[in-house]
Design a protein around this motif. Sequence first.
Motif, PDB file in Angstrom:
ATOM      1  N   ARG A  38     -62.116  36.352  11.846  1.00  0.00           N
ATOM      2  CA  ARG A  38     -61.701  35.926  10.521  1.00  0.00           C
ATOM      3  C   ARG A  38     -60.336  35.247  10.538  1.00  0.00           C
ATOM      4  O   ARG A  38     -60.060  34.374   9.737  1.00  0.00           O
ATOM      5  CB  ARG A  38     -61.639  37.141   9.600  1.00  0.00           C
ATOM      6  CG  ARG A  38     -62.972  37.472   8.982  1.00  0.00           C
ATOM      7  CD  ARG A  38     -62.780  38.472   7.895  1.00  0.00           C
ATOM      8  NE  ARG A  38     -63.487  39.690   8.213  1.00  0.00           N
ATOM      9  CZ  ARG A  38     -63.353  40.811   7.544  1.00  0.00           C
ATOM     10  NH1 ARG A  38     -62.498  40.873   6.568  1.00  0.00           N
ATOM     11  NH2 ARG A  38     -64.041  41.868   7.857  1.00  0.00           N
TER      12      ARG A  38
ATOM     13  N   LEU B 299     -61.154  31.554  11.945  1.00  0.00           N
ATOM     14  CA  LEU B 299     -62.241  30.733  11.405  1.00  0.00           C
ATOM     15  C   LEU B 299     -61.724  29.704  10.399  1.00  0.00           C
ATOM     16  O   LEU B 299     -62.019  28.513  10.497  1.00  0.00           O
ATOM     17  CB  LEU B 299     -63.302  31.624  10.770  1.00  0.00           C
ATOM     18  CG  LEU B 299     -64.556  30.883  10.271  1.00  0.00           C
ATOM     19  CD1 LEU B 299     -65.223  30.152  11.427  1.00  0.00           C
ATOM     20  CD2 LEU B 299     -65.529  31.865   9.609  1.00  0.00           C
ATOM     21  N   LEU B 300     -60.940  30.167   9.425  1.00  0.00           N
ATOM     22  CA  LEU B 300     -60.443  29.245   8.400  1.00  0.00           C
ATOM     23  C   LEU B 300     -59.502  28.192   8.983  1.00  0.00           C
ATOM     24  O   LEU B 300     -59.658  26.987   8.702  1.00  0.00           O
ATOM     25  CB  LEU B 300     -59.747  30.031   7.282  1.00  0.00           C
ATOM     26  CG  LEU B 300     -59.289  29.192   6.077  1.00  0.00           C
ATOM     27  CD1 LEU B 300     -60.475  28.490   5.449  1.00  0.00           C
ATOM     28  CD2 LEU B 300     -58.574  30.080   5.052  1.00  0.00           C
TER      29      LEU B 300
ATOM     30  N   LEU C 155     -59.484  27.052  12.001  1.00  0.00           N
ATOM     31  CA  LEU C 155     -60.299  26.192  12.853  1.00  0.00           C
ATOM     32  C   LEU C 155     -61.059  25.159  12.028  1.00  0.00           C
ATOM     33  O   LEU C 155     -61.070  23.963  12.342  1.00  0.00           O
ATOM     34  CB  LEU C 155     -61.269  27.027  13.675  1.00  0.00           C
ATOM     35  CG  LEU C 155     -62.183  26.263  14.639  1.00  0.00           C
ATOM     36  CD1 LEU C 155     -61.350  25.536  15.681  1.00  0.00           C
ATOM     37  CD2 LEU C 155     -63.186  27.197  15.297  1.00  0.00           C
ATOM     38  N   ILE C 156     -61.686  25.625  10.938  1.00  0.00           N
ATOM     39  CA  ILE C 156     -62.437  24.696  10.074  1.00  0.00           C
ATOM     40  C   ILE C 156     -61.494  23.672   9.450  1.00  0.00           C
ATOM     41  O   ILE C 156     -61.761  22.458   9.456  1.00  0.00           O
ATOM     42  CB  ILE C 156     -63.189  25.475   8.976  1.00  0.00           C
ATOM     43  CG1 ILE C 156     -64.285  26.341   9.601  1.00  0.00           C
ATOM     44  CG2 ILE C 156     -63.791  24.510   7.955  1.00  0.00           C
ATOM     45  CD1 ILE C 156     -64.988  27.242   8.605  1.00  0.00           C
ATOM     46  N   PHE C 157     -60.387  24.165   8.914  1.00  0.00           N
ATOM     47  CA  PHE C 157     -59.416  23.279   8.274  1.00  0.00           C
ATOM     48  C   PHE C 157     -58.834  22.285   9.280  1.00  0.00           C
ATOM     49  O   PHE C 157     -58.658  21.103   8.980  1.00  0.00           O
ATOM     50  CB  PHE C 157     -58.302  24.126   7.653  1.00  0.00           C
ATOM     51  CG  PHE C 157     -57.373  23.346   6.788  1.00  0.00           C
ATOM     52  CD1 PHE C 157     -57.813  22.754   5.613  1.00  0.00           C
ATOM     53  CD2 PHE C 157     -56.041  23.193   7.135  1.00  0.00           C
ATOM     54  CE1 PHE C 157     -56.948  22.033   4.801  1.00  0.00           C
ATOM     55  CE2 PHE C 157     -55.165  22.469   6.339  1.00  0.00           C
ATOM     56  CZ  PHE C 157     -55.628  21.890   5.168  1.00  0.00           C
TER      57      PHE C 157
ATOM     58  N   LEU D  70     -60.187  21.216  12.242  1.00  0.00           N
ATOM     59  CA  LEU D  70     -61.176  20.228  12.695  1.00  0.00           C
ATOM     60  C   LEU D  70     -61.498  19.223  11.603  1.00  0.00           C
ATOM     61  O   LEU D  70     -61.678  18.028  11.879  1.00  0.00           O
ATOM     62  CB  LEU D  70     -62.446  20.947  13.154  1.00  0.00           C
ATOM     63  CG  LEU D  70     -62.315  21.800  14.421  1.00  0.00           C
ATOM     64  CD1 LEU D  70     -63.631  22.493  14.739  1.00  0.00           C
ATOM     65  CD2 LEU D  70     -61.866  20.944  15.601  1.00  0.00           C
ATOM     66  N   LEU D  71     -61.564  19.700  10.362  1.00  0.00           N
ATOM     67  CA  LEU D  71     -61.852  18.788   9.254  1.00  0.00           C
ATOM     68  C   LEU D  71     -60.726  17.773   9.084  1.00  0.00           C
ATOM     69  O   LEU D  71     -60.966  16.569   8.936  1.00  0.00           O
ATOM     70  CB  LEU D  71     -62.048  19.591   7.967  1.00  0.00           C
ATOM     71  CG  LEU D  71     -62.384  18.770   6.709  1.00  0.00           C
ATOM     72  CD1 LEU D  71     -63.687  18.016   6.901  1.00  0.00           C
ATOM     73  CD2 LEU D  71     -62.466  19.678   5.483  1.00  0.00           C
TER      74      LEU D  71
ATOM     75  N   THR E 101     -53.006  22.823  14.825  1.00  0.00           N
ATOM     76  CA  THR E 101     -54.102  23.770  14.612  1.00  0.00           C
ATOM     77  C   THR E 101     -54.240  24.704  15.809  1.00  0.00           C
ATOM     78  O   THR E 101     -54.426  25.920  15.657  1.00  0.00           O
ATOM     79  CB  THR E 101     -55.418  23.012  14.381  1.00  0.00           C
ATOM     80  OG1 THR E 101     -55.287  22.175  13.230  1.00  0.00           O
ATOM     81  CG2 THR E 101     -56.569  23.973  14.170  1.00  0.00           C
TER      82      THR E 101
END
Length: 239
Positions: free
Chosen positions: A2, A5-6, A8-10, A12-13, A211
């Motif tokens: 957890r 995850l956030l 990583l997503i933020f 990569l986006l 990141t």
Amino acid sequence: MRRILLPLIFGLLGTAVLASLGVWQLQRLAWKESVLSEIEAAIDADPVPLPDTPDPERDRYLPVWAEGHLTGPTLRVLVSQKEKGAGYRLITAFESGKRRVLIDRGFLPVDRPVPETPVRELTVIGNLLWPDEVDGYTPDPDRETGLWFARDLPALAAELGTEPLLIVLRDETFDDAGVSPLPVSSAGIPNDHLGYAVQWFGMALIWLVMTGILIYRNLRPREDPRKGTTAGAKKGETT
């Protein structure tokens, strides 16, 4: 998971968005280079007779020739050239048959007097141009001395009594006493897309690195701040 995850997503986006902007700028670069190639080809094409009703969009940069003679006063437009310094563009009326248009004769250094206007019949070769050089910061011309600060085509035409049509000489088609033609070229058309692409790709790389640093910090084992206190307390009890 957890904790990473956030970010990583933020991360990569954001990297994907920034990199896509860099790719878009490369696509714009290819398009701009194609446009500039077309403009250069149009500028260097064989000249045609001066059209009766030229169109500012269709005939921009059109190479033309005309026969006639220079006439009337010459206006000076202040300009600066690399390796030459300050000078003037000389703008003179040109009569060709029943028509009267403007001729941009070229560059004259500021320390040289304006030469006499040639009075003989001439054949001039140049390119049509509708300059866009006037903005809210452009000073008003000094009409008493004939000094202008931009090629304001409608105003120049009104001053010299010509059509609002400008022929920029391509080369020295006649002896003009030291005036050097400043032919039309694509050099003044901005093409900064490569620089923009580098900036976007650089920002994408920085975003990705930041990141990675954030995820690394989140994955590190966290020390219990109470350990030092507990250990100190136990040490005191032992003594």
